[in-house]
Motif scaffolding. Structure first.
Motif, PDB file in Angstrom:
ATOM      1  N   MET A  42     -71.061 131.435   5.698  1.00  0.00           N
ATOM      2  CA  MET A  42     -69.900 131.089   6.520  1.00  0.00           C
ATOM      3  C   MET A  42     -69.719 132.146   7.610  1.00  0.00           C
ATOM      4  O   MET A  42     -69.779 133.336   7.334  1.00  0.00           O
ATOM      5  N   SER A  43     -69.510 131.708   8.844  1.00  0.00           N
ATOM      6  CA  SER A  43     -69.303 132.646   9.948  1.00  0.00           C
ATOM      7  C   SER A  43     -67.867 133.170   9.940  1.00  0.00           C
ATOM      8  O   SER A  43     -66.981 132.571   9.343  1.00  0.00           O
ATOM      9  N   LEU A  44     -67.671 134.282  10.614  1.00  0.00           N
ATOM     10  CA  LEU A  44     -66.357 134.917  10.699  1.00  0.00           C
ATOM     11  C   LEU A  44     -65.948 135.035  12.152  1.00  0.00           C
ATOM     12  O   LEU A  44     -66.734 135.490  12.995  1.00  0.00           O
ATOM     13  N   ARG A  45     -64.730 134.625  12.469  1.00  0.00           N
ATOM     14  CA  ARG A  45     -64.209 134.724  13.820  1.00  0.00           C
ATOM     15  C   ARG A  45     -63.098 135.774  13.862  1.00  0.00           C
ATOM     16  O   ARG A  45     -62.196 135.759  13.032  1.00  0.00           O
ATOM     17  N   VAL A  46     -63.194 136.674  14.849  1.00  0.00           N
ATOM     18  CA  VAL A  46     -62.225 137.762  14.990  1.00  0.00           C
ATOM     19  C   VAL A  46     -61.860 137.911  16.459  1.00  0.00           C
ATOM     20  O   VAL A  46     -62.727 137.795  17.336  1.00  0.00           O
ATOM     21  N   ASN A  47     -60.587 138.158  16.729  1.00  0.00           N
ATOM     22  CA  ASN A  47     -60.152 138.457  18.094  1.00  0.00           C
ATOM     23  C   ASN A  47     -60.325 139.953  18.364  1.00  0.00           C
ATOM     24  O   ASN A  47     -59.759 140.781  17.646  1.00  0.00           O
ATOM     25  N   LEU A  48     -61.120 140.281  19.382  1.00  0.00           N
ATOM     26  CA  LEU A  48     -61.432 141.670  19.680  1.00  0.00           C
ATOM     27  C   LEU A  48     -61.257 141.946  21.169  1.00  0.00           C
ATOM     28  O   LEU A  48     -61.395 141.049  22.000  1.00  0.00           O
ATOM     29  N   LYS A  49     -60.973 143.208  21.483  1.00  0.00           N
ATOM     30  CA  LYS A  49     -60.955 143.643  22.869  1.00  0.00           C
ATOM     31  C   LYS A  49     -62.325 144.226  23.209  1.00  0.00           C
ATOM     32  O   LYS A  49     -62.799 145.133  22.534  1.00  0.00           O
ATOM     33  N   LEU A  50     -62.928 143.683  24.273  1.00  0.00           N
ATOM     34  CA  LEU A  50     -64.238 144.141  24.709  1.00  0.00           C
ATOM     35  C   LEU A  50     -64.162 144.609  26.162  1.00  0.00           C
ATOM     36  O   LEU A  50     -63.485 143.988  26.987  1.00  0.00           O
ATOM     37  N   LYS A  51     -64.871 145.687  26.458  1.00  0.00           N
ATOM     38  CA  LYS A  51     -64.916 146.221  27.820  1.00  0.00           C
ATOM     39  C   LYS A  51     -66.121 145.627  28.553  1.00  0.00           C
ATOM     40  O   LYS A  51     -67.040 146.339  28.945  1.00  0.00           O
ATOM     41  N   LEU A  52     -66.100 144.321  28.735  1.00  0.00           N
ATOM     42  CA  LEU A  52     -67.183 143.650  29.439  1.00  0.00           C
ATOM     43  C   LEU A  52     -66.982 143.788  30.946  1.00  0.00           C
ATOM     44  O   LEU A  52     -65.880 143.590  31.458  1.00  0.00           O
ATOM     45  N   SER A  53     -68.046 144.131  31.645  1.00  0.00           N
ATOM     46  CA  SER A  53     -67.971 144.230  33.097  1.00  0.00           C
ATOM     47  C   SER A  53     -67.821 142.835  33.698  1.00  0.00           C
ATOM     48  O   SER A  53     -68.529 141.899  33.304  1.00  0.00           O
ATOM     49  N   LYS A  54     -66.884 142.693  34.626  1.00  0.00           N
ATOM     50  CA  LYS A  54     -66.628 141.396  35.258  1.00  0.00           C
ATOM     51  C   LYS A  54     -66.520 141.577  36.769  1.00  0.00           C
ATOM     52  O   LYS A  54     -65.760 142.418  37.238  1.00  0.00           O
ATOM     53  N   THR A  55     -67.292 140.792  37.495  1.00  0.00           N
ATOM     54  CA  THR A  55     -67.234 140.827  38.953  1.00  0.00           C
ATOM     55  C   THR A  55     -66.599 139.540  39.451  1.00  0.00           C
ATOM     56  O   THR A  55     -67.087 138.441  39.161  1.00  0.00           O
ATOM     57  N   VAL A  56     -65.489 139.676  40.177  1.00  0.00           N
ATOM     58  CA  VAL A  56     -64.847 138.509  40.793  1.00  0.00           C
ATOM     59  C   VAL A  56     -65.522 138.267  42.138  1.00  0.00           C
ATOM     60  O   VAL A  56     -65.570 139.159  42.988  1.00  0.00           O
ATOM     61  N   LYS A  57     -66.042 137.054  42.329  1.00  0.00           N
ATOM     62  CA  LYS A  57     -66.786 136.737  43.541  1.00  0.00           C
ATOM     63  C   LYS A  57     -66.101 135.616  44.319  1.00  0.00           C
ATOM     64  O   LYS A  57     -65.513 134.711  43.731  1.00  0.00           O
ATOM     65  N   LYS A  58     -66.212 135.715  45.653  1.00  0.00           N
ATOM     66  CA  LYS A  58     -65.620 134.714  46.541  1.00  0.00           C
ATOM     67  C   LYS A  58     -66.717 133.932  47.239  1.00  0.00           C
ATOM     68  O   LYS A  58     -67.675 134.510  47.755  1.00  0.00           O
ATOM     69  N   ILE A  59     -66.562 132.615  47.272  1.00  0.00           N
ATOM     70  CA  ILE A  59     -67.516 131.740  47.952  1.00  0.00           C
ATOM     71  C   ILE A  59     -66.900 131.291  49.280  1.00  0.00           C
ATOM     72  O   ILE A  59     -65.805 130.724  49.303  1.00  0.00           O
ATOM     73  N   THR A  60     -67.602 131.564  50.378  1.00  0.00           N
ATOM     74  CA  THR A  60     -67.166 131.104  51.704  1.00  0.00           C
ATOM     75  C   THR A  60     -68.214 130.129  52.226  1.00  0.00           C
ATOM     76  O   THR A  60     -69.396 130.464  52.310  1.00  0.00           O
ATOM     77  N   VAL A  61     -67.774 128.929  52.538  1.00  0.00           N
ATOM     78  CA  VAL A  61     -68.704 127.894  52.974  1.00  0.00           C
ATOM     79  C   VAL A  61     -68.211 127.274  54.281  1.00  0.00           C
ATOM     80  O   VAL A  61     -67.030 127.013  54.463  1.00  0.00           O
ATOM     81  N   LYS A  62     -69.153 127.074  55.207  1.00  0.00           N
ATOM     82  CA  LYS A  62     -68.863 126.434  56.487  1.00  0.00           C
ATOM     83  C   LYS A  62     -69.627 125.120  56.553  1.00  0.00           C
ATOM     84  O   LYS A  62     -70.841 125.086  56.284  1.00  0.00           O
ATOM     85  N   TYR A  63     -68.926 124.059  56.918  1.00  0.00           N
ATOM     86  CA  TYR A  63     -69.582 122.756  57.026  1.00  0.00           C
ATOM     87  C   TYR A  63     -68.787 121.873  57.990  1.00  0.00           C
ATOM     88  O   TYR A  63     -67.620 122.128  58.282  1.00  0.00           O
ATOM     89  N   ASN A  64     -69.457 120.855  58.465  1.00  0.00           N
ATOM     90  CA  ASN A  64     -68.810 119.898  59.357  1.00  0.00           C
ATOM     91  C   ASN A  64     -68.288 118.714  58.567  1.00  0.00           C
ATOM     92  O   ASN A  64     -69.006 118.138  57.738  1.00  0.00           O
ATOM     93  N   THR A  65     -67.053 118.389  58.827  1.00  0.00           N
ATOM     94  CA  THR A  65     -66.482 117.177  58.273  1.00  0.00           C
ATOM     95  C   THR A  65     -65.951 116.355  59.446  1.00  0.00           C
ATOM     96  O   THR A  65     -66.137 116.738  60.611  1.00  0.00           O
TER      97      THR A  65
END
Length: 337
Positions: A1-24
């Motif tokens: 049986m697996s075990l699930r636990v709520n933990l705090k992790l110091k995972l690196s996270k990069t917030v990225k922005k997408i800029t798109v140009k197009y003709n409509t």
């Protein structure tokens, strides 16, 4: 049986922005339609401007039409013809509203609450994820913010030693060495715990053990360990049971509540601890009545003698004494009140 636990992790996270140009396209105005016709039907720019001078004179429309001529003339011929055929005018759209999180250590991206393998900036079908059907003129992805702030995650430990981090709707495998390096927990006071640290665990409700939790177990002396070595904290309403286990090098704990009702052995043990600690004034009178009601009358009388020798009389226990007097378990000769 697996075990699930709520933990705090110091995972690196990069917030990225997408800029798109197009003709409509939008519905062409009469001015746009007129000038497009002039561009496609005139022999030259000079001829077109001469016509504009004839129909507008030196008024404000003159400059407006000539600016519009310059704007439309740089469009492709097929775009100009589309204006006349369908009255659809091309406009440049710049959309920079899309953001996503990239976790380089796990190599996954989270975009619109969905998890994708790798950095979606490198995907050939990124346009499909943006729901843009028009031809894209330019697309750029830029880093906005990098964070290593600890955040809570649901972590699952498998029986085979695997470790998974739940990211939105997906379970992502994490290497055990990486897991230990990003785990954010302070646990210096585990030596205070003298109970059993279990190796095998089952069920749900487990959480990470930290210094605050350990210290809370010993905030007072009104506790004991049961036959399984689990910590039992005496409280007015019930017993708080704390189980501690160790899995994949991680200390975890689970709390549950035990009722005093119809549990004479537990009530006797609790009263023994209270007497040993002389903690009569710590608990409410209703607490003692609740416990004594689960004991046989002879044991209840023994405790009452200790209680009234160490604490002032209370109405709740006085009523309990009256009941024992009526049953003949106490001598009416003693000055109880």
């Amino acid at each position: 049986m697996s075990l699930r636990v709520n933990l705090k992790l110091k995972l690196s996270k990069t917030v990225k922005k997408i800029t798109v140009k197009y003709n409509t396209f939008e519905k062409a105005t009469y001015d746009q339609y007129l000038i497009t016709s002039l561009i496609l039907r005139s022999a030259s720019k000079q001829e077109a401007f001469a016509y504009i001078d004839d129909i507008t004179g030196v008024g404000s429309l003159n400059a407006h039409f000539k600016r519009l001529y310059e704007e439309i003339s740089i469009l492709k011929t097929e775009q100009q013809e589309k204006i006349l055929q369908n009255s659809m005018y091309p406009i440049l759209k710049i959309d920079d509203s899309n953001r996503y999180d990239f976790y380089p250590q796990l190599n996954v991206s989270v975009f619109h609450d969905r998890v994708y393998d790798g950095d979606i900036a490198k995907r050939e079908n990124l346009q499909d994820l943006l729901y843009i059907k028009e031809d894209i003129l330019d697309l750029q992805v830029n880093d906005m913010k990098i964070s290593e702030k600890p955040e809570p995650y649901n972590v699952e430990f498998g029986n085979n030693g695997s470790i998974c981090v739940t990211m939105r709707d997906k379970k992502v495998n994490i290497d055990s060495a990486l897991f230990e390096s990003v785990l954010d927990v302070e646990l210096d006071f585990i030596s205070k715990y003298e109970g059993t640290i279990h190796n095998g665990v089952d069920g749900a409700g487990w959480s990470i053990l930290n210094n605050s939790t350990v210290n809370n177990l010993f905030s007072n002396n009104n506790y004991f360990y049961d036959a399984q070595g689990d910590h039992l904290q005496i409280r007015n309403e019930n017993i708080r049971k704390t189980e501690i286990a160790k899995m994949s090098g991680l200390y975890i704990y689970r709390e549950s509540l035990i009722s005093y009702d119809k549990n004479d052995k537990l009530c006797e043990k609790v009263l023994d601890v209270v007497c040993q600690n002389y903690a009569f004034s710590v608990f409410k009178p209703q607490f003692f009545v609740k416990l004594l009601q689960n004991l046989d009358e002879h044991n209840a009388v023994e405790f009452l003698n200790l209680y009234f020798d160490n604490k002032c009389d209370t109405k709740e226990l006085e009523l309990f004494v009256v009941q024992l007097l009526k049953k003949g378990y106490l001598s009416a000769g003693r000055q109880w009140f």
